[in-house]
Design an enzyme around this catalytic site. Structure first.
Site, mmCIF file in Angstrom:
data_model
loop_
_atom_site.group_PDB
_atom_site.id
_atom_site.type_symbol
_atom_site.label_atom_id
_atom_site.label_comp_id
_atom_site.label_asym_id
_atom_site.label_seq_id
_atom_site.Cartn_x
_atom_site.Cartn_y
_atom_site.Cartn_z
ATOM 1 N N MET A 260 35.807 14.619 32.029
ATOM 2 C CA MET A 260 37.116 14.391 32.634
ATOM 3 C C MET A 260 37.776 15.705 33.038
ATOM 4 S SD MET A 260 37.238 11.222 32.961
ATOM 5 C CE MET A 260 38.815 11.275 33.761
ATOM 6 N N CYS B 197 42.438 10.801 26.728
ATOM 7 C CA CYS B 197 41.562 11.975 26.585
ATOM 8 C C CYS B 197 41.976 12.792 25.368
ATOM 9 C CB CYS B 197 41.643 12.863 27.818
ATOM 10 S SG CYS B 197 40.649 12.285 29.184
ATOM 11 N N ASP C 28 47.434 19.919 50.252
ATOM 12 C CA ASP C 28 48.842 20.321 50.298
ATOM 13 C C ASP C 28 49.043 21.579 51.133
ATOM 14 O OD1 ASP C 28 51.654 20.291 49.471
ATOM 15 O OD2 ASP C 28 51.106 22.053 48.280
#
Length: 155
Positions: A111, A76, A126
């Site tokens: 992206m 990227c 998490d």
């Protein structure tokens, strides 16, 4: 031919030097399926845990990740983002994460939007895993993009 392979078939960053600078936007979505045990902690528009507010933390993490996409995805380009907005809403036991990213540049921000939505989803996992591991992250997908050769919009 894949755009990230050179003539010899080796990985290569795409040369965007000859491209015009245009307004580029992308919106990606990820869905995190939680369960009733976790959703019972929903207080207003957020889930509160000992670690802090889940959705607010996920928004910060997703934004930070979108800005660092080139550190995570090897080929990227480094992009200065003009904007990154992450919203999280709930629908039943699902947390819907939308990441909208924009820049003025020579290459797209798909992206960055996908990474932002993904890391926000991982942050929710998490922060909620102490309640239950019955959490599923799915449907990480590009919703739309503008700028460049062609626009895209998922129906």
């Amino acid at each position: 031919m894949f755009s990230h392979l050179n003539a010899d078939g080796n990985p290569a960053m795409v040369d965007v030097g000859g491209k015009a600078v245009t307004r580029r936007t992308a919106r990606a979505r990820s869905v995190v399926s939680l369960n009733a045990e976790i959703m019972q902690h929903l207080n207003g528009a957020d889930i509160l845990t000992k670690k802090g507010p889940v959705f607010q933390t996920a928004i910060i993490a997703g934004t930070m990740a979108a800005k660092r996409t080139d550190d995570l995805i090897p080929l990227c380009h480094s992009l200065g983002l003009d904007n990154c907005q992450i919203t999280i809403t709930t629908e039943g036991n699902d947390a819907l994460i939308d990441c909208l990213v924009s820049t003025e540049g020579k290459t797209g921000v798909e992206m960055e939007a996908l990474v932002g939505a993904s890391v926000a989803a991982l942050t929710i996992y998490d922060m909620c895993k102490a309640f239950s591991h019955d959490i599923v992250i799915h449907e990480i997908k590009l919703i739309e993009k503008t700028g460049g050769k062609r626009d895209f919009k998922r129906d």
